[in-house]
Design a protein around this motif. Structure first.
Motif, mmCIF file in Angstrom:
data_model
loop_
_atom_site.group_PDB
_atom_site.id
_atom_site.type_symbol
_atom_site.label_atom_id
_atom_site.label_comp_id
_atom_site.label_asym_id
_atom_site.label_seq_id
_atom_site.Cartn_x
_atom_site.Cartn_y
_atom_site.Cartn_z
ATOM 1 N N ASP A 210 39.722 32.122 34.622
ATOM 2 C CA ASP A 210 38.757 32.047 33.527
ATOM 3 C C ASP A 210 37.309 32.007 34.001
ATOM 4 N N SER B 186 36.204 38.181 33.072
ATOM 5 C CA SER B 186 37.028 37.280 33.880
ATOM 6 C C SER B 186 38.312 38.003 34.266
ATOM 7 N N GLY C 59 41.133 36.850 33.591
ATOM 8 C CA GLY C 59 41.937 36.724 32.379
ATOM 9 C C GLY C 59 41.691 37.879 31.422
#
Length: 75
Positions: A25, A64, A66
């Protein structure tokens, strides 16, 4: 690959990074190994691993790991 942690493990094994699950993250600007060449290598690795093209435009917009994972598996 089922999670962003799998993506991190894949990058560590094949791209020689030392990423941690906590990096998932973190803003890519804060990830020590991150640059545009790394992104291209990661895209190629993901395409090989997934057996299909990934949306490069979405990868370029990712902030990110993610986000990259979501773009890669969300297609």
């Amino acid at each position: 690959m089922h999670t962003v942690v799998d993506l991190i493990t894949l990058a560590n094994e094949h791209l020689g990074t030392d990423l941690e699950p906590a990096d998932a993250d973190r803003d890519l600007a804060e990830v020590a190994c991150w640059d545009s060449v790394f992104l291209l290598r990661l895209v190629a690795l993901l395409e090989r691993e997934l057996g299909r093209a990934v949306p490069v435009a979405e990868m370029l917009e990712a902030r990110s790991l993610g986000d990259i994972w979501t773009a890669a598996v969300g297609t």
